[in-house]
Design a protein around this motif. Structure first.
Motif, PDB file in Angstrom:
ATOM      1  N   GLY A  31      -5.346   2.878   0.714  1.00 32.76           N
ATOM      2  CA  GLY A  31      -5.934   1.404   0.948  1.00 32.76           C
ATOM      3  C   GLY A  31      -7.699   1.496   0.877  1.00 32.76           C
ATOM      4  O   GLY A  31      -8.508   0.560   0.514  1.00 32.76           O
ATOM      5  N   CYS A  53      -6.472  -5.634  -7.743  1.00 30.13           N
ATOM      6  CA  CYS A  53      -6.069  -4.898  -5.913  1.00 30.13           C
ATOM      7  C   CYS A  53      -5.184  -5.964  -5.651  1.00 30.13           C
ATOM      8  O   CYS A  53      -5.147  -6.225  -4.362  1.00 30.13           O
ATOM      9  CB  CYS A  53      -7.171  -4.167  -5.976  1.00 30.13           C
ATOM     10  N   VAL A  90      -2.250  -6.170  -4.085  1.00 30.11           N
ATOM     11  CA  VAL A  90      -0.674  -4.705  -3.360  1.00 30.11           C
ATOM     12  C   VAL A  90      -1.748  -5.396  -1.743  1.00 30.11           C
ATOM     13  O   VAL A  90      -2.203  -6.170  -1.631  1.00 30.11           O
ATOM     14  CB  VAL A  90      -2.729  -3.643  -3.332  1.00 30.11           C
ATOM     15  N   TYR A 149       0.865  -0.620  -0.219  1.00 31.39           N
ATOM     16  CA  TYR A 149       0.237  -0.021   0.212  1.00 31.39           C
ATOM     17  C   TYR A 149       1.750   0.910  -0.016  1.00 31.39           C
ATOM     18  O   TYR A 149       0.887   2.400  -0.590  1.00 31.39           O
ATOM     19  CB  TYR A 149      -1.253   0.168   1.331  1.00 31.39           C
TER      20      TYR A 149
END
Length: 161
Positions: A110, A124, A127, A92
């Motif tokens: 986040g 995503c 991450v 992040y």
């Protein structure tokens, strides 16, 4: 015109939503669902094909027309997420740095990642926490683990009976 359909995937049913226009389909949402419809809307044929190739291990990038949603901040975060290559993961903090956000904005980064409406397609799942831990995924951590294993980021876990 807004349309949607569901398709099967190795992770369960995916609900696809989009806007159908003269130029074709703009994909606006991909999310996991418990509801499965009997027939797939024909406008989603290309989306379904590309997702099938991805889950089959033959596609590493999607070539789809994506809807433009979200706030300007969310779109900046999502662009940084979309730039993370197949087979890699970032933290992040690295996403925050990529968009020039100060360290005290990591929670906002986040939250923007968590608001990603295009699961799987906008990656995503790539991450992770600063220490490499699997944290936060709208589809659940088991699905995140599956996707990262599919992409070779994580090693497949062996289970002995």
């Amino acid at each position: 015109m807004s349309i949607n359909t569901t398709i099967d995937s190795p992770l369960g049913a995916l609900l696809l939503a989009g806007e159908e226009g003269a130029g074709g389909l703009r994909l606006t949402s991909v999310r996991f669902t418990q509801v499965r419809r009997a027939a797939t809307h024909p406008a989603f044929t290309e989306v379904e094909r590309q997702l099938g190739e991805y889950f089959g291990g033959t596609r590493q990038e999607f070539d789809l027309d994506l809807g433009d949603t979200g706030t300007p901040f969310q779109r900046r975060v999502w662009e940084a997420v979309a730039a993370v290559p197949y087979g890699k993961s970032v933290s992040y903090g690295e996403i925050a740095a990529a968009i020039g956000a100060p360290r005290d904005r990591i929670r906002a980064v986040g939250a923007a990642i968590g608001a990603n409406p295009l699961l799987v397609v906008r990656p995503c799942h790539r991450v992770v926490g600063a220490d490499g831990a699997l944290t936060g995924y709208a589809g659940g951590l088991e699905r995140k683990r599956f996707l990262l294993t599919l992409e070779g980021v994580l090693q497949q876990q062996l289970v002995f009976a």
